[in-house]
Motif scaffolding. Sequence first.
Motif, PDB file in Angstrom:
ATOM      1  N   ASP A   1       0.852  -1.186   0.000  1.00  0.00           N
ATOM      2  CA  ASP A   1       0.000   0.000   0.000  1.00  0.00           C
ATOM      3  C   ASP A   1       0.892   1.241   0.000  1.00  0.00           C
ATOM      4  N   ALA A   2       0.985   1.901  -1.160  1.00  0.00           N
ATOM      5  CA  ALA A   2       1.887   3.051  -1.285  1.00  0.00           C
ATOM      6  C   ALA A   2       1.422   4.241  -0.470  1.00  0.00           C
ATOM      7  N   THR A   3       0.155   4.251  -0.061  1.00  0.00           N
ATOM      8  CA  THR A   3      -0.358   5.405   0.683  1.00  0.00           C
ATOM      9  C   THR A   3       0.202   5.472   2.094  1.00  0.00           C
ATOM     10  N   VAL A   4       0.857   4.388   2.569  1.00  0.00           N
ATOM     11  CA  VAL A   4       1.457   4.442   3.901  1.00  0.00           C
ATOM     12  C   VAL A   4       2.720   5.299   3.884  1.00  0.00           C
ATOM     13  N   LEU A   5       3.293   5.505   2.704  1.00  0.00           N
ATOM     14  CA  LEU A   5       4.432   6.413   2.572  1.00  0.00           C
ATOM     15  C   LEU A   5       3.950   7.844   2.717  1.00  0.00           C
ATOM     16  N   SER A   6       4.800   8.709   3.222  1.00  0.00           N
ATOM     17  CA  SER A   6       4.404  10.102   3.409  1.00  0.00           C
ATOM     18  C   SER A   6       4.146  10.765   2.056  1.00  0.00           C
ATOM     19  N   PRO A   7       3.190  11.702   1.992  1.00  0.00           N
ATOM     20  CA  PRO A   7       2.906  12.376   0.719  1.00  0.00           C
ATOM     21  C   PRO A   7       4.126  13.039   0.103  1.00  0.00           C
ATOM     22  N   LYS A   8       4.968  13.652   0.927  1.00  0.00           N
ATOM     23  CA  LYS A   8       6.157  14.311   0.386  1.00  0.00           C
ATOM     24  C   LYS A   8       7.131  13.308  -0.218  1.00  0.00           C
ATOM     25  N   LEU A   9       7.245  12.143   0.419  1.00  0.00           N
ATOM     26  CA  LEU A   9       8.125  11.102  -0.121  1.00  0.00           C
ATOM     27  C   LEU A   9       7.589  10.596  -1.451  1.00  0.00           C
ATOM     28  N   ARG A  10       6.268  10.443  -1.559  1.00  0.00           N
ATOM     29  CA  ARG A  10       5.670   9.968  -2.811  1.00  0.00           C
ATOM     30  C   ARG A  10       5.734  11.017  -3.912  1.00  0.00           C
ATOM     31  N   MET A  11       5.913  12.266  -3.535  1.00  0.00           N
ATOM     32  CA  MET A  11       6.021  13.326  -4.538  1.00  0.00           C
ATOM     33  C   MET A  11       7.427  13.433  -5.111  1.00  0.00           C
ATOM     34  N   MET A  12       8.417  12.871  -4.439  1.00  0.00           N
ATOM     35  CA  MET A  12       9.789  12.988  -4.912  1.00  0.00           C
ATOM     36  C   MET A  12      10.001  12.376  -6.301  1.00  0.00           C
ATOM     37  N   PRO A  13       9.473  11.161  -6.581  1.00  0.00           N
ATOM     38  CA  PRO A  13       9.625  10.631  -7.946  1.00  0.00           C
ATOM     39  C   PRO A  13       8.986  11.518  -8.994  1.00  0.00           C
ATOM     40  N   ALA A  14       7.827  12.112  -8.674  1.00  0.00           N
ATOM     41  CA  ALA A  14       7.173  13.005  -9.626  1.00  0.00           C
ATOM     42  C   ALA A  14       8.011  14.257  -9.863  1.00  0.00           C
ATOM     43  N   LEU A  15       8.646  14.751  -8.802  1.00  0.00           N
ATOM     44  CA  LEU A  15       9.503  15.936  -8.944  1.00  0.00           C
ATOM     45  C   LEU A  15      10.716  15.626  -9.812  1.00  0.00           C
ATOM     46  N   LEU A  16      11.321  14.441  -9.619  1.00  0.00           N
ATOM     47  CA  LEU A  16      12.448  14.035 -10.459  1.00  0.00           C
ATOM     48  C   LEU A  16      12.026  13.948 -11.920  1.00  0.00           C
ATOM     49  N   ALA A  17      10.834  13.397 -12.162  1.00  0.00           N
ATOM     50  CA  ALA A  17      10.341  13.279 -13.531  1.00  0.00           C
ATOM     51  C   ALA A  17      10.137  14.644 -14.164  1.00  0.00           C
ATOM     52  N   LYS A  18       9.679  15.611 -13.373  1.00  0.00           N
ATOM     53  CA  LYS A  18       9.439  16.951 -13.914  1.00  0.00           C
ATOM     54  C   LYS A  18      10.744  17.724 -14.116  1.00  0.00           C
ATOM     55  N   MET A  19      11.847  17.202 -13.606  1.00  0.00           N
ATOM     56  CA  MET A  19      13.155  17.802 -13.889  1.00  0.00           C
ATOM     57  C   MET A  19      13.743  17.301 -15.207  1.00  0.00           C
ATOM     58  N   SER A  20      13.124  16.275 -15.795  1.00  0.00           N
ATOM     59  CA  SER A  20      13.668  15.685 -17.019  1.00  0.00           C
ATOM     60  C   SER A  20      13.749  16.668 -18.186  1.00  0.00           C
ATOM     61  N   PRO A  21      12.825  17.646 -18.347  1.00  0.00           N
ATOM     62  CA  PRO A  21      12.984  18.590 -19.464  1.00  0.00           C
ATOM     63  C   PRO A  21      14.300  19.360 -19.435  1.00  0.00           C
ATOM     64  N   ALA A  22      14.715  19.817 -18.255  1.00  0.00           N
ATOM     65  CA  ALA A  22      15.985  20.536 -18.160  1.00  0.00           C
ATOM     66  C   ALA A  22      17.158  19.599 -18.415  1.00  0.00           C
ATOM     67  N   VAL A  23      17.073  18.376 -17.890  1.00  0.00           N
ATOM     68  CA  VAL A  23      18.140  17.397 -18.100  1.00  0.00           C
ATOM     69  C   VAL A  23      18.261  17.045 -19.572  1.00  0.00           C
ATOM     70  N   ASN A  24      17.128  16.791 -20.224  1.00  0.00           N
ATOM     71  CA  ASN A  24      17.140  16.441 -21.648  1.00  0.00           C
ATOM     72  C   ASN A  24      17.665  17.582 -22.513  1.00  0.00           C
ATOM     73  N   ALA A  25      17.305  18.808 -22.151  1.00  0.00           N
ATOM     74  CA  ALA A  25      17.790  19.955 -22.929  1.00  0.00           C
ATOM     75  C   ALA A  25      19.312  20.028 -22.869  1.00  0.00           C
ATOM     76  N   TYR A  26      19.872  19.686 -21.728  1.00  0.00           N
ATOM     77  CA  TYR A  26      21.333  19.667 -21.618  1.00  0.00           C
ATOM     78  C   TYR A  26      21.937  18.503 -22.404  1.00  0.00           C
ATOM     79  N   VAL A  27      21.361  17.318 -22.265  1.00  0.00           N
ATOM     80  CA  VAL A  27      21.929  16.113 -22.887  1.00  0.00           C
ATOM     81  C   VAL A  27      21.818  16.164 -24.405  1.00  0.00           C
ATOM     82  N   TYR A  28      20.652  16.583 -24.917  1.00  0.00           N
ATOM     83  CA  TYR A  28      20.407  16.476 -26.352  1.00  0.00           C
ATOM     84  C   TYR A  28      20.543  17.805 -27.104  1.00  0.00           C
ATOM     85  N   GLY A  29      20.424  18.917 -26.422  1.00  0.00           N
ATOM     86  CA  GLY A  29      20.557  20.206 -27.071  1.00  0.00           C
ATOM     87  C   GLY A  29      21.900  20.843 -26.799  1.00  0.00           C
ATOM     88  N   LEU A  30      22.095  21.290 -25.554  1.00  0.00           N
ATOM     89  CA  LEU A  30      23.361  21.924 -25.184  1.00  0.00           C
ATOM     90  C   LEU A  30      24.519  20.936 -25.237  1.00  0.00           C
TER      91      LEU A  30
END
Length: 277
Positions: free
Chosen positions: A220-249
């Motif tokens: 049951d993933a809901t037993v994890l704290s909401p902030k902890l469960r948001m960390m993977p989503a935050l990492l995923a939302k950082m992918s645009p900046a990472v991709n711009a560096y890897v594939y553009g810059l």
Amino acid sequence: MMVDLFLAALLGFILNGLTILSFYKIRELRTPSNLLIISLAVADTGLCINAFVAAFSSFLRYWPYGSEGCQVHGFQGFVAALSSISSCAAIAWDRYHQYCTRSKLHWTTSISVVLFSWGFAAFWSMMPLFGWGEYDYEPLRTCCTLDYSKADRNFISFLFPLAFFEYLIPLFIMMTAYQSIYQKLKKSGQVKMNTGLPVKSLIICWGPYSLLCFYAIIQDATVLSPKLRMMPALLAKMSPAVNAYVYGLGNENYRGGIWQFLTGQKIEKAETDNKSN
């Protein structure tokens, strides 16, 4: 969380905006191979817009757009995310042919690959709207994504094919393509590309989110704290900046095109390829 989301979205939006504008303004950058990079940049710009909405609702501390807005937000974010991952795999496939088979990508093939990537992403993103899977609020209830909290048969039957077609297969394509490129360049003694970086960036940005979804099947993933469960989503939302560096810059010739767009100084090499530092 709000500040992190906003800064990640702003950085990704600026960098991917530069990538798109440079492609539009600089004739030398308008090649079939670079169209795949533009597809990635457009997808990542969509992710940034999704993150801006999440940052604004985080500032308000509630979701202001209702249940229908939640469905739209979840769908838009999923289309952008899946298209981004598919575009990374398409770029790896193209680079494999550039370096290992010495065959050039044609416009018809490039356009077909882009249309397929976006169409396939739209297909999987629409399924929760029709009842296979479900979009719902993320743990802090300030944005919406695939609901993994129930972990019922409907979620499991949707997650496995989704993960296989839209994460594992692209990851396999990238790993095999870049490994082949590395072996080819190593034999020639000209290893100028960091072939491990694209694969690592995909795993770091999207791996934790995928693991969270699969973790929800056995626990049951809901037993994890909401902030902890948001960390993977935050990492995923950082992918645009990472991709711009890897594939553009990180792309030597594309970086030259961006410099030409910003300063007006012409790039020395007219024919661009996808060499990455």
